[in-house]
Design a protein around this motif. Structure first.
Motif, PDB file in Angstrom:
ATOM      1  N   UNK A  88      16.602   1.473  52.426  1.00  0.00           N
ATOM      2  CA  UNK A  88      16.777   0.039  52.213  1.00  0.00           C
ATOM      3  C   UNK A  88      15.426  -0.656  52.158  1.00  0.00           C
ATOM      4  N   UNK A  89      15.387  -1.750  51.428  1.00  0.00           N
ATOM      5  CA  UNK A  89      14.223  -2.632  51.396  1.00  0.00           C
ATOM      6  C   UNK A  89      14.745  -4.041  51.653  1.00  0.00           C
ATOM      7  N   UNK A  90      14.034  -4.760  52.510  1.00  0.00           N
ATOM      8  CA  UNK A  90      14.460  -6.120  52.833  1.00  0.00           C
ATOM      9  C   UNK A  90      13.258  -7.039  52.919  1.00  0.00           C
ATOM     10  N   UNK A  91      13.502  -8.296  52.566  1.00  0.00           N
ATOM     11  CA  UNK A  91      12.539  -9.385  52.766  1.00  0.00           C
ATOM     12  C   UNK A  91      13.235 -10.389  53.674  1.00  0.00           C
ATOM     13  N   UNK A  92      12.729 -10.497  54.898  1.00  0.00           N
ATOM     14  CA  UNK A  92      13.352 -11.363  55.892  1.00  0.00           C
ATOM     15  C   UNK A  92      12.289 -12.220  56.585  1.00  0.00           C
TER      16      UNK A  92
ATOM     17  N   UNK B  60      13.377   3.581  45.837  1.00  0.00           N
ATOM     18  CA  UNK B  60      13.154   4.270  47.104  1.00  0.00           C
ATOM     19  C   UNK B  60      13.459   5.760  46.976  1.00  0.00           C
ATOM     20  N   UNK B  61      12.696   6.572  47.702  1.00  0.00           N
ATOM     21  CA  UNK B  61      12.985   7.991  47.824  1.00  0.00           C
ATOM     22  C   UNK B  61      14.017   8.116  48.947  1.00  0.00           C
ATOM     23  N   UNK B  62      15.251   8.530  48.650  1.00  0.00           N
ATOM     24  CA  UNK B  62      16.299   8.570  49.685  1.00  0.00           C
ATOM     25  C   UNK B  62      15.999   9.519  50.846  1.00  0.00           C
TER      26      UNK B  62
ATOM     27  N   UNK C 217       9.852  -4.998  54.121  1.00  0.00           N
ATOM     28  CA  UNK C 217       9.731  -3.705  54.794  1.00  0.00           C
ATOM     29  C   UNK C 217      10.782  -2.738  54.272  1.00  0.00           C
ATOM     30  N   UNK C 218      10.510  -1.451  54.514  1.00  0.00           N
ATOM     31  CA  UNK C 218      11.410  -0.372  54.113  1.00  0.00           C
ATOM     32  C   UNK C 218      12.036   0.238  55.366  1.00  0.00           C
ATOM     33  N   UNK C 219      13.321   0.588  55.289  1.00  0.00           N
ATOM     34  CA  UNK C 219      13.976   1.240  56.424  1.00  0.00           C
ATOM     35  C   UNK C 219      13.859   2.760  56.273  1.00  0.00           C
ATOM     36  N   UNK C 220      13.254   3.371  57.268  1.00  0.00           N
ATOM     37  CA  UNK C 220      13.031   4.821  57.262  1.00  0.00           C
ATOM     38  C   UNK C 220      14.311   5.571  57.593  1.00  0.00           C
ATOM     39  N   UNK C 221      14.553   6.641  56.861  1.00  0.00           N
ATOM     40  CA  UNK C 221      15.707   7.500  57.136  1.00  0.00           C
ATOM     41  C   UNK C 221      15.382   8.533  58.204  1.00  0.00           C
TER      42      UNK C 221
END
Length: 181
Positions: free
Chosen positions: A137-141, A130-132, A48-52
């Motif tokens: 952030x991108x994570x695989x958890x 990623x477009x800041x 998933x990507x963390x949205x700013x």
């Protein structure tokens, strides 16, 4: 649909008069559409990507709102490319249909499609650009690791999508909304 005239030249059932399409369209609820892509890493951990831009929904799949005239699969592929640099090959495989009613943060209902993007290698994940302005952030958890990082409704959606991926049966998820639990 009642009123005067007929819709698309089709006679109305006996005793009813159909509204013209423009008038009928003004009378029904409005909705927006979105489409996204679900990836896992090689160990079956959701990516998933963390949205700013969203405190309400901080972790998201690559995707976004449909443009006028765009189909869900086109949206998912376009948004994924814009947000990650990944070109998603076809054919599309639907994992979930998601519905959210209007809420305090968004005045329209929202319908969306979650498509399967497959598994990414560690190299592919490291290569994500990623477009800041959108994500930082991108994570695989694992699911257990995602649980404390997400609001309950977002985590429930993640679980439904993961179950759909594992079982091969598409999910229908209608407990997702804009700021309302």
């Amino acid at each position: 649909m009642t009123g005067t005239g007929t819709a698309h030249g089709v006679p109305a059932p006996s005793g009813r008069v159909m509204l013209p399409p423009e008038e009928y369209a003004r009378s029904v609820p409005k909705s927006t559409g979105f489409a996204c892509v679900f990836f896992t890493d090689e160990h079956h951990r959701p990516v998933q990507l963390r949205a700013t831009y969203s405190q309400t929904h901080p972790w998201q799949f690559p995707g976004g709102t449909m443009d006028h005239g765009e189909r869900p699969w086109e949206t998912a592929r376009r948004e994924c490319l814009e947000e990650t640099g990944i070109v998603v090959p076809g054919p599309p495989r639907l994992l979930a249909s998601v519905f959210g009613p209007p809420g305090t943060d968004w005045p329209f209902s929202t319908s969306g499609c979650v498509f399967d993007g497959g598994r990414l290698t560690d190299e592919q994940i490291r290569a994500i650009v990623l477009d800041p302005d959108e994500h930082d952030a991108v994570r695989a958890l694992s699911l257990a690791q995602w649980h404390p990082l997400m609001p309950p409704q977002d985590f429930a959606r993640l679980e439904a999508v993961m179950t759909a991926r594992l079982t091969g049966t598409a999910a229908y998820f209608d407990a997702w909304g804009w700021g309302d639990a």
